[in-house]
Design a protein around this motif. Sequence first.
Motif, short mmCIF file in Angstrom:
data_model
loop_
_atom_site.label_atom_id
_atom_site.label_comp_id
_atom_site.label_asym_id
_atom_site.label_seq_id
_atom_site.Cartn_x
_atom_site.Cartn_y
_atom_site.Cartn_z
N LYS A 1 0.82 -1.23 0.00
CA LYS A 1 0.00 0.00 0.00
C LYS A 1 0.85 1.27 0.00
CE LYS A 1 -4.13 -1.94 0.43
NZ LYS A 1 -5.22 -1.79 -0.57
N CYS A 2 2.01 1.21 0.66
CA CYS A 2 2.76 2.45 0.91
C CYS A 2 4.12 2.54 0.21
CB CYS A 2 2.96 2.63 2.42
SG CYS A 2 1.41 2.66 3.35
N ASP B 1 10.75 2.80 -1.60
CA ASP B 1 10.93 3.66 -2.77
C ASP B 1 10.37 5.07 -2.59
OD1 ASP B 1 12.02 1.47 -4.21
OD2 ASP B 1 9.97 0.74 -4.57
N LYS B 2 9.31 5.20 -1.78
CA LYS B 2 8.56 6.45 -1.78
C LYS B 2 8.59 7.26 -0.49
CE LYS B 2 5.22 5.19 -5.39
NZ LYS B 2 3.78 5.08 -5.73
N ALA B 3 9.12 6.70 0.60
CA ALA B 3 9.07 7.44 1.87
C ALA B 3 9.82 8.76 1.82
CB ALA B 3 9.60 6.57 3.00
N ILE B 4 10.94 8.76 1.10
CA ILE B 4 11.81 9.93 1.03
C ILE B 4 11.75 10.52 -0.38
CG2 ILE B 4 14.17 10.78 1.34
CD1 ILE B 4 12.91 9.61 3.88
N ILE B 5 11.66 11.84 -0.46
CA ILE B 5 11.75 12.50 -1.76
C ILE B 5 13.19 12.42 -2.25
CG2 ILE B 5 11.85 14.80 -2.82
CD1 ILE B 5 9.25 15.48 -1.64
N THR B 6 13.36 11.97 -3.49
CA THR B 6 14.69 11.91 -4.11
C THR B 6 14.64 12.59 -5.47
OG1 THR B 6 14.31 9.82 -5.29
CG2 THR B 6 15.07 9.66 -3.00
N GLN B 7 15.81 12.82 -6.01
CA GLN B 7 15.87 13.42 -7.34
C GLN B 7 15.35 12.46 -8.41
OE1 GLN B 7 19.84 14.96 -7.99
NE2 GLN B 7 19.58 16.59 -6.46
N LEU C 1 -3.98 6.38 4.98
CA LEU C 1 -5.05 5.50 4.49
C LEU C 1 -4.85 4.07 4.98
CD1 LEU C 1 -5.43 6.78 0.80
CD2 LEU C 1 -7.06 7.10 2.68
N PHE C 2 -3.60 3.62 5.00
CA PHE C 2 -3.32 2.26 5.47
C PHE C 2 -3.74 2.09 6.92
CE2 PHE C 2 -0.55 -0.66 7.76
CZ PHE C 2 -0.81 -1.83 7.08
N TRP C 3 -3.31 3.02 7.79
CA TRP C 3 -3.63 2.88 9.21
C TRP C 3 -5.12 3.07 9.47
CZ3 TRP C 3 -0.88 0.25 12.38
CH2 TRP C 3 0.50 0.16 12.20
N ARG C 4 -5.77 3.86 8.63
CA ARG C 4 -7.23 3.99 8.76
C ARG C 4 -7.89 2.65 8.46
NH1 ARG C 4 -9.18 9.01 5.63
NH2 ARG C 4 -7.70 9.90 7.13
N MET D 1 7.42 6.39 11.95
CA MET D 1 8.73 5.74 11.99
C MET D 1 8.61 4.24 12.20
SD MET D 1 10.97 7.99 11.32
CE MET D 1 9.70 8.45 10.15
N VAL D 2 7.63 3.81 12.99
CA VAL D 2 7.39 2.38 13.15
C VAL D 2 7.02 1.77 11.80
CG1 VAL D 2 5.86 0.66 14.19
CG2 VAL D 2 6.72 2.55 15.58
N SER D 3 6.18 2.46 11.05
CA SER D 3 5.75 1.98 9.73
C SER D 3 6.96 1.80 8.81
CB SER D 3 4.77 2.98 9.10
OG SER D 3 3.69 3.23 9.95
#
Length: 333
Positions: free
Chosen positions: A64-65, A69-75, A241-244, A259-261
């Motif tokens: 879902k999350c 790949d997506k947690a951090i914004i990269t170039q 959305l996942f935790w909901r 951070m746990v996620s």
Amino acid sequence: MGGHLLRSLFCLIALLCVGSLLTTLNWYSLDTKEVIDKALKRYSKTWKKQEDNYQNFRSQLSGKCHGFDKAIITQANTPVGSKVVYDGEWKWPLQVTPEIFSTFAKEHPFPNKTWETCAVVGNGGILSDSGCGKMIDSAQFVIRCNLPPLKNGYEEHVGVKTGLVTANPSILLEKFGSLMERRRSFVESLRIYGNSLLLLPAFSFGRNTPVSLRAAYTIEDLQSPIRPVFFNPEYLQSLALFWRSQGLRAPRLSSGIMMVSLALELCDDVHLYGFWPFSIHPHGLHTLTNHYYDDRQAKSKFHAMPAEFDLLLRLHSQGVLRLHLGDCQPRKK
């Protein structure tokens, strides 16, 4: 005569008010004790990692999350000209300029393989005099929240090892004047975290963006070894959305559960310290401060800490992660 009656009336009202307050406090204490008793009953069972439960939950979370790949914004995932949509408020998307792009991580900051053990350290008062420092520092990767103090006697209880630390922009506002004037004290305060990642929610709210960018520029200008990175708001939206879907209803997730996620995607074994949302110690039953370093209360009601804790306790009971709620070493008398 009239004055006597008036004084008597005031005394009666005062007694009624005090009685009502005491009744409220007694009910509050009973409610808290009941909640603690229920939590301890669930926690008291011998913990064992349940590999199937862990892999299943991790697969759901990753599917879902996509934290890797997506947690951090990269170039790579946010090029020049793309638009960043704020996750914490409705606001016109921010178009990525070359200057903003230059502050993004050049490559993904996490390794291709997972760490064996990770410690996620909350700032709860339960860590005071816990003696958990060595156990925390024994983890392969340590995640901390909101630039907590680690020196002046805290080392024994919370450790010093840090791989990633978050910073709420409100800290930059309150402690360092939004980095509008002298900035060296900010950089000096980061020394304790070495060359760890400094994770900022630069694109959650519009007011966060300028001060988060100033933090990145300050770190670069003053040549601090710490590495600033920005949360990807797309990831945070997916996470909410996942935790909901897991039953959590809250205006906004806390830094701790974020951070746990992330740790559940990055690590084989996840250990949590300092996650206890109540003002009474679960074992000693003595009063706790809100944080291990102060008793300052949260200004907003953005987060639902008891509800988050309930979910984390459920994952502990299922053997997905391990909550540490006791002292790691005997308390000094």
